[in-house]
Design an enzyme around this catalytic site. Structure first.
Site, short mmCIF file in Angstrom:
data_model
loop_
_atom_site.label_atom_id
_atom_site.label_comp_id
_atom_site.label_asym_id
_atom_site.label_seq_id
_atom_site.Cartn_x
_atom_site.Cartn_y
_atom_site.Cartn_z
N ASP A 47 0.83 -1.20 0.00
CA ASP A 47 0.00 0.00 0.00
C ASP A 47 0.86 1.26 0.00
OD1 ASP A 47 -2.66 1.43 0.53
OD2 ASP A 47 -1.46 2.09 2.25
N TYR A 52 2.75 9.99 0.71
CA TYR A 52 3.71 9.40 1.64
C TYR A 52 5.13 9.85 1.32
CZ TYR A 52 -0.11 6.28 3.05
OH TYR A 52 -1.29 5.76 3.50
N THR A 281 4.11 -1.01 9.97
CA THR A 281 5.41 -1.26 10.58
C THR A 281 6.53 -1.35 9.55
OG1 THR A 281 6.63 -2.73 12.09
CG2 THR A 281 5.10 -3.77 10.53
#
Length: 315
Positions: A47, A52, A281
């Site tokens: 994803d 980002y 994570t």
């Protein structure tokens, strides 16, 4: 690794997703280690979002570039994974943009950043109050017909916002990515306390039962921040804010021979909505720990017990 259908299709996808939001400053070696751990565990769904890494000097699409540059995937390797990305958030005078021009331009840059000829799944990152469904439809049609995007969805959208989009968009919206964790689970708990005076969970915050709506419409819920405390100040593991929850997580972890991370993951994957869990994570071991909860058979009593331990009312 348990698989679930992607939306209304019969295409199987893992119920665990590797989120790439936090790889902006990772070395190529670290990215490769994270990717390798995911693939070894059976996770082949990754994803991204144009946003980002935007605070990094690399700017928008930075994490997409970091991912692609570290891996240099061959065509055969690319075919074996699912790449999902998102668009629609702009940081210049922070706002949302679901216009035709923005969607198409963003996808073109994502394709270059990811070094791929197609995006498997494109999501609208946030609802746009100024949305014009016909503009979204035009962008989706063009991207699909050109083979640049294979399927579409949304993120953080309510039922009525999805209905508004589908008044013009002809492609099925296969995904709705929303925040969900044990301590941020009103979309689950509100149905249990509906019409109960004095119960915080009884308030409808998502425009009317988004979880049940997505089940009816054949839309896959993707749960982001699955371990985050409800107020966004870190994870709930070991938090003094949630002693009862951590005690129950520890008890079940010992019973099943896994970690509390696996139990918290299993609480989401146990739900019959057949959701996907988006892991943020960058720790390969934490990823492996979560995958251990992919198909963990929590009983109904254990599932409801965790909901109560997280502070939700079960009447």
């Amino acid at each position: 690794m348990k698989t679930v259908p992607l939306g209304s299709t019969e295409s199987p996808v893992p119920n665990i997703i590797a989120g790439m939001m936090r790889i902006a400053d990772m070395s190529p070696e670290h990215v490769r280690a994270l990717y390798g751990a995911a693939r070894e565990a059976g996770v082949d769904f990754f994803d991204h979002a144009d946003l980002y890494g935007f605070k990094h000097p690399g700017g928008y699409h930075h994490c997409e570039r970091v991912f692609a540059e570290a891996l240099s995937l061959s065509s055969a390797d690319r075919e074996q994974i699912t790449l999902q990305t998102k668009t629609g958030i702009v940081d210049d005078q922070w706002h949302y943009d679901s216009s035709y021009e923005h969607i198409v331009t963003s996808v073109e840059e994502s394709l270059r950043a990811l070094r791929t000829e197609y995006i498997d799944v494109l999501l609208l990152h946030r609802p746009d109050a100024l949305v014009e469904p016909e503009e979204v439809a035009r962008a989706f049609d063009e991207l699909e017909s050109a083979g640049k995007v294979r399927s579409f969805g949304v993120s953080n959208h309510t039922p009525r916002q999805i209905d508004l989009l589908t008044s013009a968009v002809r492609q099925p919206l296969l995904v709705n990515q929303v925040q969900l964790s044990l301590t941020h689970s009103t979309i689950v708990a509100q149905g249990l306390t509906s019409n109960m005076a004095g119960q915080e969970d009884a308030l409808t915050r998502d425009g009317g039962g988004i979880l049940d709506y997505c089940r009816v419409q054949g839309i896959t819920i993707q749960a982001w921040s699955p371990f985050q405390k409800g107020n966004g100040s870190g994870v709930f593991f070991g938090s003094t804010d949630h002693p009862a929850l951590n005690a129950e997580l520890d008890r079940l972890a010992a019973q099943y021979g896994v970690t509390p991370t696996a139990i918290a993951t299993a609480w989401i994957t146990r739900h019959p909505a057949r959701m996907q869990v988006v892991l943020g994570t960058t720790n390969p071991q934490r990823l492996a720990d979560a995958v251990a909860g992919s198909d963990l058979p929590l009983t109904r009593g254990e599932w409801y017990g965790l909901l109560q331990a997280a502070g939700h009312h079960v009447p």
